[in-house]
Design a protein around this motif. Sequence first.
Motif, PDB file in Angstrom:
ATOM      1  N   LEU A 178      54.425  55.643  53.148  1.00  6.44           N
ATOM      2  CA  LEU A 178      55.897  56.085  52.107  1.00  6.44           C
ATOM      3  C   LEU A 178      56.072  56.713  51.608  1.00  6.44           C
ATOM      4  N   ALA A 182      61.097  59.364  52.421  1.00  6.55           N
ATOM      5  CA  ALA A 182      61.868  58.998  52.266  1.00  6.55           C
ATOM      6  C   ALA A 182      62.316  59.706  53.972  1.00  6.55           C
ATOM      7  N   SER A 185      59.226  58.998  56.276  1.00  6.31           N
ATOM      8  CA  SER A 185      58.750  57.838  56.907  1.00  6.31           C
ATOM      9  C   SER A 185      60.295  57.245  57.980  1.00  6.31           C
ATOM     10  N   TYR A 330      59.326  49.241  52.329  1.00  5.25           N
ATOM     11  CA  TYR A 330      60.556  50.680  51.627  1.00  5.25           C
ATOM     12  C   TYR A 330      61.506  49.563  51.084  1.00  5.25           C
ATOM     13  N   ARG A 334      62.537  50.044  46.536  1.00  2.93           N
ATOM     14  CA  ARG A 334      63.628  49.968  46.293  1.00  2.93           C
ATOM     15  C   ARG A 334      64.241  49.373  44.918  1.00  2.93           C
ATOM     16  N   THR A 358      59.928  60.299  45.869  1.00  7.09           N
ATOM     17  CA  THR A 358      59.086  58.779  45.940  1.00  7.09           C
ATOM     18  C   THR A 358      58.380  57.729  44.906  1.00  7.09           C
ATOM     19  N   THR A 363      55.401  51.770  44.999  1.00  5.67           N
ATOM     20  CA  THR A 363      54.797  51.652  46.619  1.00  5.67           C
ATOM     21  C   THR A 363      53.654  50.852  46.385  1.00  5.67           C
TER      22      THR A 363
END
Length: 487
Positions: A178, A182, A185, A330, A334, A358, A363
């Motif tokens: 991740l 994006a 992934s 993921y 977000r 990212t 994450t």
Amino acid sequence: MSPAAPPLRRQLLRRKPLASFQHDSEQGRLKRTVGLFQLTMIGIGATIGTGIFFVLNSAVPEAGPAVVVSFVIGAVTAALTAFCYAELASAVPVSGSSYSYAYATLGEFAAYAVGWCLLLEYAVSGAAIAVSWGQYLNDFTERVFGFQIPAAVAAPPGAGGYVNLPGAVLVALCCLLLIRGAKESATVNTVMVLVKLGILMLFVAVAVTGFRSSNLHPFAPMGMAGIGAAASTVFFSFIGLDAVSTAGEEVKNPRRTLPLAIIYSLSVITAMYMLVALVGVGSQPWTAFADQQAGLSAILADVTGSSRPATLLSAGAVLSIVSVVLVVLYGQTRILYTMGRDGMLPALFHRVHPGSGTPVASTMAVGVLVAVLAAVVPLDELADLTSMGTLVAFTVVSVGVLVLRRTAPDLQRGFTVPGYPATPVLSVACCGYLIHKLPAHTYLLFTVWMVLATVVYLTYSRHHSRLQTADGVGGDLHPVTQLDPAP
């Protein structure tokens, strides 16, 4: 002298202006690289695998062969809610899913509570999936290499071990992917989802040869109570629909792409679940599902008398369940990103790496939390808690449709709920029914979680909200003409 803070009631009920959502979407730091097919695969990838590879072993003992009806109830509830998601996603196409929708319709505290429900949903489901992955990994290694990972390091406490090391390692690897980006992934997820669908179709094609109508009798040994309890358990299998809407700021043409991906995902998911559940309960007595590890591969081994199809399915499960963990992580990052941008959480969660685009800090934080849960919490405790968080979020989305139709009737929508207002009302009723069927200990754990959320909101989030600017108290909100009035 600093301005006086607004009353608590106004803080709780203030709504984020729709113009602010549009500004955030246009000025967002995330890159729009995901198309309709990839987004549909994200929805399928986040859903198929969270349930069907292992939840039958929990749900069939509750309902018997009537677990098929439980899946129908779950699918109907998901469909009603999917239409509501599709409308709000097309009207408010930003990251954050039902957290953002609640902020636009129900107010800040409701949004904050929903955000915590989503964090619970994604963290707990990611951990539960990682636990099930370890089960299939052990089944695969035993069939191919003749050994299993020692239980002490392959199962959490309460499930025969001390720590689930494979699950924790899987979470760490998904987080590394991740962080890469994006687009990368989504591409990896698409490949794994296609493999997953192929493996499940293989299961249906082979297991149906062992289908016996006698295995469907008695059809509902636990009656409607059992069917309802199992429906609450299997609803854990439909959380992928929410994951689609967390990608609102990384999707091309979001007003069109988001609703279509939600509807396409649900269609594929429902068809696959019904096929696998029906063939599964018809291929062995319902009493055989209790405490059965890697259930689908065990069914294939019994039906064919050979280990080869079962080995292939275990290998496919080992690969495809990775996609579920990937997408669930993921989605959670977000949501943290969006809450950090709104000031509900520290700004650290809103920071984006300039190269990969990212949220690296989010994450890593998610990875640590989910890895710890996967390592030390038993699977059965996780599934029902995830269902609670999911159902509360789904209820808020359905209510949000009703509110936004009243407060912003002229808002541009790429999709509108069919059968309005009956559809969102029925969605709320179905979610309420499934919540009612959850066990008492789930309510206790959920209450503890929400009390913690309330404490954090009152002591930190309400003071750091970007909407404090609109109320005349410090901060730095981007230009917005006015705050939507509190109801």
